[in-house]
Design an enzyme around this catalytic site. Sequence first.
Site, short mmCIF file in Angstrom:
data_model
loop_
_atom_site.label_atom_id
_atom_site.label_comp_id
_atom_site.label_asym_id
_atom_site.label_seq_id
_atom_site.Cartn_x
_atom_site.Cartn_y
_atom_site.Cartn_z
N ARG A 18 -21.81 7.32 24.83
CA ARG A 18 -22.74 6.20 25.40
C ARG A 18 -22.78 5.69 26.64
NH1 ARG A 18 -25.46 3.30 20.19
NH2 ARG A 18 -27.35 3.47 21.55
N GLU A 20 -23.70 2.87 28.35
CA GLU A 20 -24.39 1.52 28.44
C GLU A 20 -23.38 0.52 28.62
OE1 GLU A 20 -25.45 0.74 24.33
OE2 GLU A 20 -26.89 2.29 24.27
N SER A 170 -27.57 2.87 11.28
CA SER A 170 -29.00 2.73 11.49
C SER A 170 -29.32 4.14 11.01
CB SER A 170 -29.42 2.78 12.91
OG SER A 170 -29.67 1.44 13.28
N ARG A 218 -16.30 0.80 14.23
CA ARG A 218 -16.87 -0.50 13.87
C ARG A 218 -16.61 -0.63 12.43
NH1 ARG A 218 -22.71 -2.12 15.72
NH2 ARG A 218 -21.82 -1.46 17.75
#
Length: 244
Positions: A18, A20, A170, A218
Amino acid sequence: MTIAMDYERVFEIGAVFRAENSYTHRHLCEFTGLDVEMVIKRHYSEVMDIVDRLFVTIFDGLNERCKKELELVRKQYPFEPLKYKPLRLTFEEGVKMLKDAGMEVDPLGDLNTEAERKLGQLVLDKYGTEFYILHRYPLAVRPFYTMPCYDDPLYSYSFDVFIRGEEIISGAQRIHVPELLAERAQACGIDVYKISTYMDSFRYGVLQHGGFGVGLERVVMLFCGLKNIRQASLFPRDPHRLSP
């Protein structure tokens, strides 16, 4: 697209990248992802059923088979064992709990980090678990391919999963009808032409389906009560670290 090929349940475990600029204790530019997609026979709660069974089994297995390893971690980074049991709350129920506790929350917006942590503490105090699912999020804060609720289009058949007040998953039911997918993409300002390959995979019909994505570092960080996700990655990659 694999569901459209008549595979009823598929999953993968692999590297996720990612790009980001996320300078937080819980974000990496490279992590190990577990992604699941499955046919929904009646209701998107079937996806959450998988989440409940999967993670309770994982946590039970870690506690039973990895006692020595967990004790070694605990000696260096003391933590309390995770309290967990299956629990589901709607987004509206979560907002009510936060408002009752005196927090200002947008009922049709997303929860910020502070609100998520506060809700995690409220859930622990009330239900005795640090692992729970929050579902039926407002449609406006979810990706364009998320299925709107049939009974209230302001909300969606989507969910997030939390450990110790932080998100690990998610998930949602996906839109499988091309016309609705195009409508939602345009509403979100997405050029339909750029996702035509994705949309074309549904034009000959596909069963309703849903899925979720998990960041495994995580999960390790939060299960072990670590303060930073870099402690749960062998070679952590972030905006400032590429090698080793």
